[in-house]
Scaffold this active site. Structure first.
Site, mmCIF file in Angstrom:
data_model
loop_
_atom_site.group_PDB
_atom_site.id
_atom_site.type_symbol
_atom_site.label_atom_id
_atom_site.label_comp_id
_atom_site.label_asym_id
_atom_site.label_seq_id
_atom_site.Cartn_x
_atom_site.Cartn_y
_atom_site.Cartn_z
ATOM 1 N N GLY A 220 0.828 -1.200 0.000
ATOM 2 C CA GLY A 220 0.000 0.000 0.000
ATOM 3 C C GLY A 220 0.862 1.250 0.000
ATOM 4 C CB CYS A 247 5.251 -3.846 -0.185
ATOM 5 S SG CYS A 247 5.977 -2.308 -0.826
ATOM 6 C CG PHE A 292 8.467 4.915 4.119
ATOM 7 C CD1 PHE A 292 8.811 5.857 5.073
ATOM 8 C CD2 PHE A 292 7.572 5.278 3.120
ATOM 9 C CE1 PHE A 292 8.270 7.135 5.036
ATOM 10 C CE2 PHE A 292 7.027 6.552 3.072
ATOM 11 C CZ PHE A 292 7.378 7.485 4.031
ATOM 12 C CG HIS A 336 5.545 -5.780 -4.806
ATOM 13 N ND1 HIS A 336 4.210 -5.742 -4.490
ATOM 14 C CD2 HIS A 336 6.063 -4.609 -4.363
ATOM 15 C CE1 HIS A 336 3.922 -4.599 -3.890
ATOM 16 N NE2 HIS A 336 5.032 -3.897 -3.798
ATOM 17 C CD GLU A 338 3.100 -8.682 -6.014
ATOM 18 O OE1 GLU A 338 3.088 -7.443 -6.106
ATOM 19 O OE2 GLU A 338 3.656 -9.277 -5.059
#
EC number: 6.3.5.5
Length: 366
Positions: A220, A247, A292, A336, A338
């Site tokens: 997000g 993430c 971050f 990530h 995916e």
């Protein structure tokens, strides 16, 4: 159409506008992917950001809904060197998003690399943008808050629970939606894991009412330090059932375990980030999109680092030191697995999630 990109230091970059005729503010970032502009634009993690593509040519293979990572464009604006074809232009118009082309994206990228991410304004107009307007636009950028001061997750999280049933359900996951990408859900469902997607501010009682075999905290946008409510829920879930994260979810788990996060100078955004598995020594090329990171100097007690980024030695994975009790299992990754877009080197992590869920389901039954 005219286009202008205004940076907080007063830099003015003019080009050709495309997409919607409008004006947006956001944090200017760059992405190094050579393909995948549809996935990038629809990734909820880009909420609040204007995306610059380092690859010079965008729009050359059209737009298909099957590539969407959400229900539409989430990035605030799009900056490219060359834009070709009409599909990308129409795509941005449909979601009222401005774009600018014909600009030196190499210059922009080097500026971000040197100075860090930059507050910026992107304006497109059928009328020429005057010098007097430039002064007003600079003022707007300077007054715009840092992304750390904006609560972005509520804008992209689901408002109600959504269930994705696997055809041959082997296990069930509750996914805490902080702005999840559709490909994360797809990777779980195709492996036989039904997914219950719940809002970011769901409490542990509601989450446990779905009888999950594990929890996944999603990706997000924004600063994890703004999400005390979600962190508290994650903290309460740890020790009750296996908890994993991707993430932003990784950062929230870090904080829940007692660690700290910090803002990177210009972040990692692209499909070519090398990550090393500390245990095996294997290196994976990964897709990343984050501004971050976990502070490696404050490793939570009872936890250990799992993966590291080979470009800058930042933390890419953390886990709670293994316990024989499955309900105490906690691990998360910054990248990530995916992809969407990017390489599939790390998709095996979804196999591990599903296997973890199957084992815990069996343990609960005994």
């Amino acid at each position: 159409m005219y286009g202008i990109l205004v940076l907080e230091d007063g830099t003015i970059i003019r080009g050709d506008g495309f997409g919607a005729e409008t004006e947006v503010l956001g944090e200017l970032v760059f992405n190094t992917s050579m393909t995948g502009y549809v996935e990038i634009l629809t990734d909820p993690s880009y909420k609040g950001q204007i995306v610059t593509m380092t690859y010079p040519l965008e729009g050359n293979y059209g737009v298909e809904k099957e590539w969407f990572e959400s229900d539409g464009i989430k990035a605030e604006g799009f900056v490219v060197k060359d834009m070709t074809g009409s599909k990308l232009d129409e795509f941005l118009k449909e979601y009222n998003i401005p774009g600018i082309s014909g600009v030196d994206t190499r210059y922009i990228t080097r500026k971000i690399r040197s100075k860090g991410v930059i507050r910026s304004l992107l304006k497109t107009s059928t009328n020429p943008i005057t010098k007097d307007e430039e002064t007003e636009l600079i003022k707007k950028v300077v007054e715009y808050p840092d992304i750390s001061e904006i609560d972005l997750v509520p804008e992209v999280s689901t408002k109600e629970t959504v269930i994705y049933n696997a055809e041959d359900e082997k296990t069930r996951c509750v996914l805490i939606d902080c702005g999840v990408k559709q490909s994360i859900i797809d990777c779980l469902v195709e492996r036989g894991c039904s997914v219950v997607k719940v809002p970011y501010n769901s409490k542990e009682e509601e989450i446990m009412s779905y009888n999950p075999d594990f929890v996944l905290v999603s990706n997000g946008p924004g600063d994890p330090e703004n999400m005390a409510e979600t962190v508290e829920t994650v903290k309460n879930l740890i020790g009750t059932l296996p908890v994993t994260g991707i993430c932003l979810g990784h950062q929230l788990i870090t904080i829940a375990l007692g660690g700290k996060t910090y803002k990177l100078k210009f972040g990692h955004r692209g499909g070519n980030q090398p990550v090393k598995d500390i245990d095996s020594g294997k290196v994976y090329i990964t897709s990343q999109n984050h501004g971050f990171a976990t502070d490696d100097k404050i490793v939570p007690e009872g936890s250990e680092l799992m993966h590291m980024n080979l470009n800058d030695d930042t933390v890419e994975g953390i886990r709670k030191i293994e316990s024989n009790d499955l309900k105490n299992t906690v691990w998360s990754v910054q990248y990530h697995p995916e992809a969407g877009p990017g390489p599939h080197d790390a998709r095996f992590l979804f196999d591990e999630m599903v296997e973890l869920g199957i084992k815990f389901k069996a343990e609960k039954a005994n």
